[in-house]
Design an enzyme around this catalytic site. Structure first.
Site, mmCIF file in Angstrom:
data_model
loop_
_atom_site.group_PDB
_atom_site.id
_atom_site.type_symbol
_atom_site.label_atom_id
_atom_site.label_comp_id
_atom_site.label_asym_id
_atom_site.label_seq_id
_atom_site.Cartn_x
_atom_site.Cartn_y
_atom_site.Cartn_z
ATOM 1 C CE LYS A 146 48.192 -6.663 2.663
ATOM 2 N NZ LYS A 146 47.252 -5.638 2.185
ATOM 3 C CG ASN A 147 45.946 -4.794 5.563
ATOM 4 O OD1 ASN A 147 46.664 -4.557 4.584
ATOM 5 N ND2 ASN A 147 44.887 -5.570 5.494
ATOM 6 N NE ARG B 289 49.294 -6.372 -3.537
ATOM 7 C CZ ARG B 289 48.116 -5.759 -3.513
ATOM 8 N NH1 ARG B 289 47.127 -6.194 -4.280
ATOM 9 N NH2 ARG B 289 47.920 -4.738 -2.698
ATOM 10 C CB CYS C 26 39.894 -3.531 -6.425
ATOM 11 S SG CYS C 26 40.463 -4.850 -5.369
ATOM 12 N NE ARG D 181 39.214 -2.409 -1.698
ATOM 13 C CZ ARG D 181 40.387 -2.925 -1.312
ATOM 14 N NH1 ARG D 181 41.022 -3.784 -2.096
ATOM 15 N NH2 ARG D 181 40.921 -2.601 -0.156
ATOM 16 C CG ASP E 21 41.122 -8.804 4.627
ATOM 17 O OD1 ASP E 21 41.836 -7.921 5.130
ATOM 18 O OD2 ASP E 21 40.348 -8.598 3.675
HETATM 19 C C1 EPZ Z 1 41.072 -2.408 4.278
HETATM 20 O O1 EPZ Z 1 40.718 -1.976 2.966
HETATM 21 C C2 EPZ Z 1 42.102 -3.520 4.098
HETATM 22 N N1 EPZ Z 1 43.246 -2.986 3.386
HETATM 23 C C3 EPZ Z 1 41.480 -4.659 3.309
HETATM 24 O O2 EPZ Z 1 42.413 -5.732 3.241
HETATM 25 C C4 EPZ Z 1 40.252 -5.166 4.042
HETATM 26 O O3 EPZ Z 1 39.613 -6.133 3.271
HETATM 27 C C5 EPZ Z 1 39.273 -3.999 4.288
HETATM 28 O O4 EPZ Z 1 39.932 -2.934 4.971
HETATM 29 C C6 EPZ Z 1 38.088 -4.416 5.119
HETATM 30 O O5 EPZ Z 1 38.474 -4.971 6.320
HETATM 31 C C7 EPZ Z 1 44.180 -2.280 4.075
HETATM 32 O O6 EPZ Z 1 44.093 -2.043 5.260
HETATM 33 C C8 EPZ Z 1 45.354 -1.785 3.299
HETATM 34 P P1 EPZ Z 1 37.219 -0.279 3.582
HETATM 35 P P2 EPZ Z 1 39.880 -0.625 2.744
HETATM 36 O O7 EPZ Z 1 37.432 1.144 3.195
HETATM 37 O O8 EPZ Z 1 40.213 0.341 3.790
HETATM 38 C C9 EPZ Z 1 33.402 0.861 0.954
HETATM 39 C C10 EPZ Z 1 43.759 -7.393 2.246
HETATM 40 O O9 EPZ Z 1 43.429 -8.485 1.754
HETATM 41 N N2 EPZ Z 1 33.975 2.220 0.850
HETATM 42 O O10 EPZ Z 1 37.075 -0.578 5.020
HETATM 43 O O11 EPZ Z 1 40.062 -0.243 1.328
HETATM 44 C C11 EPZ Z 1 34.255 -0.198 0.242
HETATM 45 O O12 EPZ Z 1 33.981 -0.246 -1.127
HETATM 46 C C12 EPZ Z 1 42.902 -6.148 1.955
HETATM 47 O O13 EPZ Z 1 44.738 -7.248 2.970
HETATM 48 C C13 EPZ Z 1 33.278 3.203 0.180
HETATM 49 O O14 EPZ Z 1 32.186 2.974 -0.340
HETATM 50 O O15 EPZ Z 1 38.396 -1.156 2.964
HETATM 51 C C14 EPZ Z 1 33.865 -1.460 0.984
HETATM 52 O O16 EPZ Z 1 32.690 -1.979 0.461
HETATM 53 C C15 EPZ Z 1 41.855 -6.388 0.928
HETATM 54 N N3 EPZ Z 1 33.844 4.437 0.105
HETATM 55 C C16 EPZ Z 1 33.625 -0.958 2.408
HETATM 56 O O17 EPZ Z 1 33.406 0.447 2.320
HETATM 57 C C17 EPZ Z 1 35.055 4.745 0.669
HETATM 58 O O18 EPZ Z 1 35.532 5.873 0.558
HETATM 59 C C18 EPZ Z 1 34.779 -1.214 3.382
HETATM 60 O O19 EPZ Z 1 35.967 -0.827 2.766
HETATM 61 C C19 EPZ Z 1 35.750 3.724 1.347
HETATM 62 C C20 EPZ Z 1 35.185 2.467 1.427
#
Ligand code: EPZ
Length: 434
Positions: free
Chosen positions: A22-23, A400, A120, A125, A308
């Site tokens: 999915k990702n 999802r 979320c 996030r 995850d």
């Molecule tokens: C991706 O989310 C995945 N989703 C998530 O999978 C996964 O948990 C996550 O990466 C971490 O591996 C998809 O790929 C669609 P991040 P993403 O930006 O990109 C902070 C699932 O279950 N952050 O790497 O949204 C954020 O809050 C989902 O399939 C900021 O502060 O995660 C978090 O604490 C859930 N500012 C950390 O960084 C930003 O602009 C990592 O988040 C972006 C992120």
């Protein structure tokens, strides 16, 4: 509101097949916005987030054909005639990854208007790093009425250093930089296999990207991109979920169609916990081999232990001899499943970003509800080992990101059925929840 009814106690036996990731599929579909010619994606999972992305792109004027029958895992996207580079709140609120269209739209159309995703279940996030990166590439970003507007005649190559590792942030800027004028060097990038898979697709579309999968990525911008055909990588989180299910139920299953090298941290941790696995090029066999041992775990960015898989690992820790300390380092609110597991008889204490899991505790069936995608997967795993019949509510969360999970688990002996699977046939009104 479908529910799952699961009777625990059966060891899982046989072969279970993994779908596409999915990702990896979501950013790949967004990448199609960068070209006028068709992009054909194969190994697309049949999950709800794909349908949401189809709606999102169709609302902009893209033609998105989701395959069916023999071609059911193929999607053809043609974004020749984009009429409105906009992603509405209605769609973005159901799937945060919708924000991935922002970069490609401003790069291709010179402007984009995308709803902010809002909060979320697993954490705040924010997407501040996405926006900061687009500004570095020369986009003018404004926020109003819950929407982000990005404008740029043409993006310009730049140096970008991410303050924090972000998966979709890296993917967003990768897509934007592909059509920028000049070279972009991005540092402290996410190294997830899904990022490398996206770069693979973009390079097939004519982009010039080097270093994806490492912390430093170089993108030489090009004027246009063209169509391409690409097979999405297998879903390492779905594979990991099934591997843990096999270990938990005392079975002997072969998780086929996965990429074992993407599962390094998980397989290593499971070995520490006494789970025996054998893997070859595209499958992992899990053979139950005696009691599970407690092993502490910390979630980290790839190639560390994936957040995850944290919820699923927590279930395993409830069935291990001893105390396991699980530390969640990526999201600030990702222990919702612990309270539901406690309702099933687990002994879990939450202290900030740490969960202290005392095992082994027999689990007993209960009515539980899912709060997010991976939490719901952990409840399914717990129900497979619980004594009695568990009812899991809100399984739309699991739809999802898991393709027909109940059918796949039934295929290896899991006693699971979907309520709602019966109701439609008889077309009676849905049961009123207590
Ligand atoms: C991706 O989310 C995945 N989703 C998530 O999978 C996964 O948990 C996550 O990466 C971490 O591996 C998809 O790929 C669609 P991040 P993403 O930006 O990109 C902070 C699932 O279950 N952050 O790497 O949204 C954020 O809050 C989902 O399939 C900021 O502060 O995660 C978090 O604490 C859930 N500012 C950390 O960084 C930003 O602009 C990592 O988040 C972006 C992120």
């Amino acid at each position: 509101m479908d529910k799952f009814v699961i009777r625990g106690g059966n060891p899982l036996l046989g072969t279970i097949r993994v779908s596409g990731a999915k990702n990896a599929a979501l950013p790949a579909m967004a990448a199609a916005l960068l070209a006028e010619e068709p992009v054909i994606l194969e190994n697309i999972p049949q999950v709800r987030d794909i349908e949401t992305t189809r709606k999102l792109l169709a609302a902009m004027g893209a033609e998105v054909e989701l395959g069916y029958g023999r071609a059911q895992h193929r999607t053809t996207l043609c974004c020749r005639n984009l009429v409105s580079p906009e992603a509405s709140y209605e769609l973005v609120k159901t799937m945060r990854a919708s924000t991935l269209v922002l970069g490609p739209l401003v790069a291709r159309c010179g402007r984009a208007r995308v709803s902010l995703p809002g909060g979320c279940a697993i954490g705040a996030r924010p997407i501040d790093l996405h926006l900061k990166g687009l500004e570095r590439l020369g986009a003018i970003i404004t926020q109003e009425h819950g929407y982000v507007e990005a404008r740029a005649e043409r993006l310009r190559g730049a140096e970008i250093v991410f303050d924090k590792i972000t998966v979709t942030g890296t993917e967003e800027l990768l897509m934007a930089a592909a059509l920028a004028d000049g070279e972009t060097v991005m540092q402290n990038c996410a190294r997830e296999p899904e990022v490398a898979d996206l770069a693979d697709l973009l390079n097939k579309m004519g982009a010039r990207i080097e270093g994806a999968g490492t912390a430093t990525i170089r993108v030489k911008g090009v004027a246009t991109l063209h169509g391409a055909k690409h097979r999405i990588i297998p879903d390492r989180i779905e594979a990991g979920s099934f591997i843990v299910a096999g270990a938990l139920t005392g079975g002997d299953i072969n998780v086929a169609g996965c990429e074992p090298r993407h599962l390094g941290a998980l397989l290593h941790k499971l070995d520490e916990a006494g789970v025996k696995t054998v893997h070859n090029a595209d499958s992992v066999r899990v053979i139950s081999d005696g009691p599970l041992r407690a092993a502490d775990m910390e979630t980290e960015e790839y190639p560390g232990f994936p957040t995850d898989m944290q919820a699923q690992y927590m279930v395993l820790a409830t069935q291990a001899e001893g105390t396991s300390i699980i530390t969640e380092n990526i999201f600030e609110n990702r222990f919702m499943h612990a309270l539901e597991l406690d309702r099933m008889g687990a002994n879990i204490k939450i202290e900030g970003s740490r969960a202290i899991v005392r095992g082994k505790t027999p689990l007993s069936a209960a009515a539980v509800q899912a709060s997010d995608l991976r939490a719901s997967a952990s409840l399914v795993l717990a129900a497979l080992v619980a004594d009695g019949e568990t009812i899991i509510d809100r399984v739309y969360h699991i739809d999802r990101g898991y393709e027909h999970i109940e059918e796949k688990l039934r295929g290896v002996g899991g006693q699971i059925r979907r309520i709602g699977e019966i109701l439609p046939k008889r077309a009676v009104a849905p049961a009123v929840r207590a």
